[in-house]
Write an enzyme that holds these catalytic residues in place. Structure first.
Site, PDB file in Angstrom:
ATOM      1  N   ASP A  36     111.538  72.595   9.103  1.00  0.00           N
ATOM      2  CA  ASP A  36     111.605  72.544   7.637  1.00  0.00           C
ATOM      3  C   ASP A  36     112.468  71.399   7.146  1.00  0.00           C
ATOM      4  OD1 ASP A  36     111.599  76.092   6.830  1.00  0.00           O
ATOM      5  OD2 ASP A  36     110.121  74.745   7.704  1.00  0.00           O
ATOM      6  N   ASP A  40     111.500  68.789   4.375  1.00  0.00           N
ATOM      7  CA  ASP A  40     112.263  68.634   3.125  1.00  0.00           C
ATOM      8  C   ASP A  40     112.675  67.184   2.914  1.00  0.00           C
ATOM      9  OD1 ASP A  40     112.068  71.299   2.601  1.00  0.00           O
ATOM     10  OD2 ASP A  40     114.067  71.817   3.353  1.00  0.00           O
ATOM     11  N   SER A  85     106.928  77.884  -6.941  1.00  0.00           N
ATOM     12  CA  SER A  85     107.904  77.669  -5.881  1.00  0.00           C
ATOM     13  C   SER A  85     109.270  77.430  -6.526  1.00  0.00           C
ATOM     14  CB  SER A  85     107.454  76.479  -5.064  1.00  0.00           C
ATOM     15  OG  SER A  85     108.362  76.249  -4.047  1.00  0.00           O
ATOM     16  N   LEU A  86     110.241  77.055  -5.737  1.00  0.00           N
ATOM     17  CA  LEU A  86     111.580  76.814  -6.282  1.00  0.00           C
ATOM     18  C   LEU A  86     112.021  75.396  -5.956  1.00  0.00           C
ATOM     19  CD1 LEU A  86     113.388  80.067  -5.105  1.00  0.00           C
ATOM     20  CD2 LEU A  86     112.888  79.456  -7.471  1.00  0.00           C
ATOM     21  N   GLU A 122     120.796  85.887  -5.005  1.00  0.00           N
ATOM     22  CA  GLU A 122     120.098  86.674  -3.972  1.00  0.00           C
ATOM     23  C   GLU A 122     119.934  85.827  -2.724  1.00  0.00           C
ATOM     24  OE1 GLU A 122     116.197  87.268  -5.555  1.00  0.00           O
ATOM     25  OE2 GLU A 122     116.945  88.313  -7.309  1.00  0.00           O
ATOM     26  N   LYS A 124     117.944  84.011   0.085  1.00  0.00           N
ATOM     27  CA  LYS A 124     116.577  83.489   0.150  1.00  0.00           C
ATOM     28  C   LYS A 124     116.004  83.931   1.501  1.00  0.00           C
ATOM     29  CE  LYS A 124     113.883  79.314  -0.660  1.00  0.00           C
ATOM     30  NZ  LYS A 124     113.076  79.308   0.558  1.00  0.00           N
ATOM     31  N   ASP A 126     113.687  84.479   4.616  1.00  0.00           N
ATOM     32  CA  ASP A 126     112.827  83.514   5.300  1.00  0.00           C
ATOM     33  C   ASP A 126     111.590  84.228   5.841  1.00  0.00           C
ATOM     34  OD1 ASP A 126     112.151  81.045   6.091  1.00  0.00           O
ATOM     35  OD2 ASP A 126     113.646  80.857   7.683  1.00  0.00           O
ATOM     36  N   ARG A 145     100.343  83.758  -1.349  1.00  0.00           N
ATOM     37  CA  ARG A 145     100.475  82.790  -2.420  1.00  0.00           C
ATOM     38  C   ARG A 145      99.372  81.731  -2.381  1.00  0.00           C
ATOM     39  NH1 ARG A 145     105.922  79.470  -2.847  1.00  0.00           N
ATOM     40  NH2 ARG A 145     105.031  78.407  -1.054  1.00  0.00           N
ATOM     41  N   GLU A 182     109.020  89.090  -0.758  1.00  0.00           N
ATOM     42  CA  GLU A 182     108.923  88.419   0.533  1.00  0.00           C
ATOM     43  C   GLU A 182     108.615  89.447   1.613  1.00  0.00           C
ATOM     44  OE1 GLU A 182     109.318  85.235   0.145  1.00  0.00           O
ATOM     45  OE2 GLU A 182     109.881  84.339   2.066  1.00  0.00           O
ATOM     46  N   TYR A 234     111.385  90.590  -5.345  1.00  0.00           N
ATOM     47  CA  TYR A 234     112.341  89.734  -6.046  1.00  0.00           C
ATOM     48  C   TYR A 234     111.899  89.268  -7.430  1.00  0.00           C
ATOM     49  CZ  TYR A 234     109.659  86.041  -3.653  1.00  0.00           C
ATOM     50  OH  TYR A 234     108.673  85.257  -3.160  1.00  0.00           O
ATOM     51  N   LYS A 299     119.152  82.709 -10.153  1.00  0.00           N
ATOM     52  CA  LYS A 299     118.216  82.830 -11.271  1.00  0.00           C
ATOM     53  C   LYS A 299     119.010  83.144 -12.533  1.00  0.00           C
ATOM     54  CE  LYS A 299     114.874  84.804  -8.110  1.00  0.00           C
ATOM     55  NZ  LYS A 299     114.321  86.020  -7.535  1.00  0.00           N
ATOM     56  N   LYS A 323     119.977  75.551  -0.289  1.00  0.00           N
ATOM     57  CA  LYS A 323     119.621  75.737   1.123  1.00  0.00           C
ATOM     58  C   LYS A 323     120.865  75.689   2.025  1.00  0.00           C
ATOM     59  CE  LYS A 323     115.473  75.754   2.230  1.00  0.00           C
ATOM     60  NZ  LYS A 323     114.468  74.790   2.330  1.00  0.00           N
ATOM     61  N   CYS A 417     118.427  71.477  46.897  1.00  0.00           N
ATOM     62  CA  CYS A 417     119.547  71.724  45.996  1.00  0.00           C
ATOM     63  C   CYS A 417     120.258  70.407  45.654  1.00  0.00           C
ATOM     64  CB  CYS A 417     120.521  72.684  46.674  1.00  0.00           C
ATOM     65  SG  CYS A 417     122.080  72.864  45.793  1.00  0.00           S
ATOM     66  N   CYS A 420     123.904  70.638  47.537  1.00  0.00           N
ATOM     67  CA  CYS A 420     124.097  70.671  48.996  1.00  0.00           C
ATOM     68  C   CYS A 420     122.851  70.292  49.777  1.00  0.00           C
ATOM     69  CB  CYS A 420     124.583  72.052  49.423  1.00  0.00           C
ATOM     70  SG  CYS A 420     123.291  73.297  49.399  1.00  0.00           S
ATOM     71  N   CYS A 435     119.149  78.064  45.276  1.00  0.00           N
ATOM     72  CA  CYS A 435     119.538  77.296  46.450  1.00  0.00           C
ATOM     73  C   CYS A 435     119.733  78.293  47.591  1.00  0.00           C
ATOM     74  CB  CYS A 435     120.850  76.568  46.163  1.00  0.00           C
ATOM     75  SG  CYS A 435     121.689  76.035  47.651  1.00  0.00           S
ATOM     76  N   CYS A 441     126.768  75.845  50.170  1.00  0.00           N
ATOM     77  CA  CYS A 441     126.615  75.069  48.936  1.00  0.00           C
ATOM     78  C   CYS A 441     127.925  74.996  48.138  1.00  0.00           C
ATOM     79  CB  CYS A 441     125.524  75.698  48.088  1.00  0.00           C
ATOM     80  SG  CYS A 441     125.283  74.855  46.522  1.00  0.00           S
TER      81      CYS A 441
HETATM   82  S1  IVH Z   1     111.989  83.690  -6.477  1.00  0.00           S
HETATM   83  C1  IVH Z   1     109.357  81.656  -9.554  1.00  0.00           C
HETATM   84  N1  IVH Z   1     113.607  84.897  -4.845  1.00  0.00           N
HETATM   85  O1  IVH Z   1     111.306  81.191  -1.461  1.00  0.00           O
HETATM   86  C2  IVH Z   1     110.333  81.980  -8.516  1.00  0.00           C
HETATM   87  N2  IVH Z   1     111.955  83.473  -3.939  1.00  0.00           N
HETATM   88  O2  IVH Z   1     110.079  78.324  -2.858  1.00  0.00           O
HETATM   89  C3  IVH Z   1     109.726  82.602  -7.350  1.00  0.00           C
HETATM   90  N3  IVH Z   1     111.953  83.418  -1.487  1.00  0.00           N
HETATM   91  O3  IVH Z   1     108.158  81.070  -0.919  1.00  0.00           O
HETATM   92  C4  IVH Z   1     110.577  82.725  -6.182  1.00  0.00           C
HETATM   93  N4  IVH Z   1     113.604  84.815  -1.187  1.00  0.00           N
HETATM   94  O4  IVH Z   1     108.749  83.465  -1.235  1.00  0.00           O
HETATM   95  C5  IVH Z   1     112.581  84.054  -4.964  1.00  0.00           C
HETATM   96  N5  IVH Z   1     115.089  86.093  -3.498  1.00  0.00           N
HETATM   97  C6  IVH Z   1     114.063  85.248  -3.644  1.00  0.00           C
HETATM   98  C7  IVH Z   1     113.428  84.680  -2.512  1.00  0.00           C
HETATM   99  C8  IVH Z   1     112.380  83.795  -2.709  1.00  0.00           C
HETATM  100  C9  IVH Z   1     112.710  84.053  -0.599  1.00  0.00           C
HETATM  101  C10 IVH Z   1     110.877  82.479  -1.161  1.00  0.00           C
HETATM  102  C11 IVH Z   1     109.620  82.633  -1.938  1.00  0.00           C
HETATM  103  C12 IVH Z   1     109.034  81.254  -1.979  1.00  0.00           C
HETATM  104  C13 IVH Z   1     110.211  80.376  -1.730  1.00  0.00           C
HETATM  105  C14 IVH Z   1     110.530  79.584  -2.972  1.00  0.00           C
END
Ligand code: IVH
Length: 679
Positions: A36, A40, A85-86, A122, A124, A126, A145, A182, A234, A299, A323, A417, A420, A435, A441
């Site tokens: 990732d 990114d 997404s975020l 909160e 995040k 995975d 999604r 999630e 969430y 948020k 992150k 080995c 030895c 060995c 040895c």
């Molecule tokens: S809120 C409009 N809250 O993170 C906002 N997302 O790019 C919608 N994710 O794939 C996302 N934990 O699945 C939100 N506590 C959390 C989250 C969360 C994980 C994931 C989400 C999305 C990615 C955001």
């Protein structure tokens, strides 16, 4: 476009291509080609170019879409409210920028005393984002999604996840509700899933998120049902109800009241500075959590403010993800070295181009054994993904085959080995190669000497572990045989050894020369040859020469010796260096009474199993065991119908009761001693 430099254009095209490929591997194939962090980084480069040259931005830019394409194997689902997404922040400074943007947008500058914003914080999670649609309280549809507008219908699969309610409970159930959250695989579930996959000879998953994605993309929902997936809510998408909560927190609490799982670490704080505190606390707790998280989501808590803030193309203006440092990184495999452990295990170790991952710089990683190298399919020169989660030692998680250089070299497991030069052998059914120069040895020598001199082996009193380390480190001794050449004067020169103790030690070494054949076999430290097997070898073969001459078949004829132990014994005595050390020990005067083959044939307790239980006052339990074994008996730890005799001392408990209930003869210590005198 005339004023855009040529190199920017070519960088831009390359980044677009690469990111689209990564997207495809990640979202469509469930098989990420890069970590990732790399993704990114490339996305940021692309976004930088786009913000500098906005005319470049086209609809096919990876920055313009939320995810990948939907798979065709599942029915497509249209998201009436897009699944966004975020945006990401990688530092507190970037978070402060976000807070400023929020306040600017809300016109806080116009206020004389602008209030702090309340943020819901909160973890995040995975895993995989999911949309769950409830009509009149009943689960109607579950969807991925996909690209944010069109996802895949995975209703059959989500129904198998226990933490997803099939029917909502509680009051004021909305006529239409779309819950978002999630789906993830807790770490313990991931470990056990991978252990099963490896045992079945299947490919292991790289990380819990991949395993969750793979589990959801099953056409057969029985497979999904067998995976310990969890779901945490969430946010909401579509929502048709009489009343609506006015904050994110109360929305989540309402969802919880209807039966959804929400994250236990969710908390509302006031102001962006408090968000940093929350981040630090969670970063510290991260390793101890039952599931993987890759950051914190902040948020704006007030839903009316969220509405005023609205969205940009890809993400809401009212939320951001901070992150954590990446737990996976990409680097180059420079070489593989083979280390020999204290037990002779030959372990391949990857030498890596140093890389910062999971908070530390990693330049080595264990490759465990030859099977692991094969499983990964790696060559020297390859680019690999390194994963370091929590305190776990860094792992080579995956090969990035696309980046294999033309001069990549295969990894060759050594046949000799590296310490030895003895043969490296791999017992059938074992993953580890070892060995065979156990006594010879250099890597195993300290371990071999400590075992050789231990109480149940040659019983050299006064030769502690520290002294063995010192003698080997100072190159005073190189093998167990050298012990018998030690002189008091040599020992006296060493730290902490007074004249008296040096003399005592030399005397103890001298006294150890008189031993038994069984103890001698045990002392050699042959793999899996413990005291009992030492005794079995002595009883059945009668001499050292006979065991040295025995082949696997001859060893397998003996009860209690299986193919693995037989293999270890043969390997050990086939090694000429081990044999020359044994010869040196005999030359030094190590000896044992011969076992008379006739007497041995008439071992009175041969074939019998005895059990010792309770205390012993006159002889030690170890002595009693030795005597019984010399007489041919096997000494077991538990009573069964096969037990011939139980010796019970004071305090005997359940074993004695069991013997009585099975009508097995029992004698006390005095009777036992009398018995020994008679036989
Ligand atoms: S809120 C409009 N809250 O993170 C906002 N997302 O790019 C919608 N994710 O794939 C996302 N934990 O699945 C939100 N506590 C959390 C989250 C969360 C994980 C994931 C989400 C999305 C990615 C955001």
């Amino acid at each position: 476009m005339a004023n855009i430099p040529e190199h920017v254009l070519s960088d831009y095209e390359r980044l677009k291509d690469e990111l689209n490929q990564h997207n495809h591997s990640y979202y469509v194939l469930d098989d990420p080609s890069v970590p990732d962090s790399e993704y990114d980084r490339q996305m940021r480069q692309l976004q930088d170019i786009e913000s500098q040259y906005p005319s470049l931005r086209t609809s096919d830019s990876p920055s313009q879409r939320v995810g990948g394409e939907a798979l065709s194997a599942f029915t497509q689902v249209h998201h009436d409210v897009a699944m966004l997404s975020l945006d990401n922040a990688f530092s507190q400074a970037e978070l402060e920028d976000f807070d400023r943007r929020v306040k600017d947008r809300l016109n806080y500058a116009a206020l004389t005393q602008p209030p702090e914003i309340d943020y819901a914080c909160e973890p995040k999670l995975d895993g995989v984002a999911v949309s769950l649609l409830y009509r009149d309280g009943l689960l109607e549809r579950g969807a991925t999604r996909g690209d944010g507008t069109v996802g895949e219908d995975i209703t059959a699969n989500v129904r198998t996840i226990n933490s997803i309610p099939l029917k909502l409970v509680g009051d004021h159930i909305p006529s239409l509700l779309e819950v978002r959250g999630e789906i993830y695989l807790p770490r313990a579930g991931f470990e056990s899933l991978n252990a099963k996959a490896i045992a079945a000879g299947e490919k292991a998953f790289v990380n819990p998120r991949n395993a969750a994605a793979g589990s959801l993309r099953q056409l057969d929902s029985k497979i999904t049902a067998s995976r310990p997936l969890e779901m945490c809510a969430y946010s909401v998408g579509q929502f048709v109800a009489e009343t609506r909560p006015d904050s994110h927190l109360s929305m989540l609490q309402t969802l919880a009241s209807w039966g959804f799982k929400i994250n236990e670490h969710m908390q509302v704080v006031s102001g962006i500075a408090a968000c940093e505190d929350y981040y630090q606390i969670l970063a510290e707790r991260r390793d101890g959590l039952a599931y993987d998280i890759d950051g914190i989501v902040y948020k704006v808590n007030d839903l009316r403010l969220q509405e005023r803030l609205g969205f940009v193309a890809k993400a809401p203006r009212w939320a951001i993800a901070r992150k954590f440092p990446a737990q996976e990184e990409m680097t180059q495999l420079l070489d593989v070295e083979f280390q020999v452990g204290r037990t002779g295990a030959v372990t391949p170790v990857a030498r890596l181009e140093p890389v910062f991952v999971g908070g530390v710089t990693v330049s080595n990683a264990t490759l465990h054994n030859g099977d692991e190298i094969q499983r990964l399919g790696i060559c020297i020169g390859d680019t690999v993904i390194i994963r370091r989660a929590g305190d776990v030692i860094p792992q080579v998680a995956k090969l990035v085959l696309d980046r294999r250089p033309a001069n990549a070299r295969p990894i060759v497991f050594p046949e000799r080995c590296p310490v030895c030069d003895s043969a490296v052998v791999r017992a059938e059914g074992e993953a580890v190669a070892r060995c065979s120069g156990g006594l010879f040895c250099g890597a195993q020598i300290k371990q071999a000497i400590k075992h050789f001199s231990s109480r149940k082996a040659m019983d050299i009193d006064g030769l502690g572990d520290k002294l063995v380390d010192l003698l080997v480190d100072r190159e005073v001794i190189f093998s167990v045989a050298d012990l018998y050449d030690l002189k008091t004067e040599q020992l006296q020169g060493l730290e902490r050894l007074a004249e008296k103790s040096a003399a005592n030690l030399v005397a103890a070494i001298e006294a150890s020369k008189a031993t038994s054949l069984a103890k001698f076999f045990y002392s050699l430290g042959i793999r899996e040859v413990g005291e009992t097997t030492g005794q079995t070898l002595a009883n059945n073969f009668g001499s050292l020469e006979a065991v040295i001459a025995a082949d696997t078949e001859a060893l397998l004829e003996v009860d209690d010796i299986g193919p693995i132990v037989a293999g270890h014994i043969v390997d050990f005595f086939r090694n000429p260096d081990n044999l020359s050390i044994i010869q040196a020990l005999r030359d030094a005067g190590v000896s044992w009474p011969d076992i008379d083959q006739n007497a041995q044939a008439s071992q009175p307790l041969k074939g019998q199993t005895w059990v010792l239980t309770g205390g012993m006052d006159i002889m030690s339990r170890a002595e009693a065991k030795d005597r019984l074994q010399e007489l041919g008996a096997k000494v077991a730890g538990s009573v069964s119908a096969k037990t011939a005799q139980v010796v019970a001392g004071p305090g005997a408990g359940s074993k004695l009761t069991k013997a009585q209930s099975l009508d097995i003869p029992v004698m006390n210590e005095a009777e036992f001693i009398e018995f020994l005198n008679r036989v």
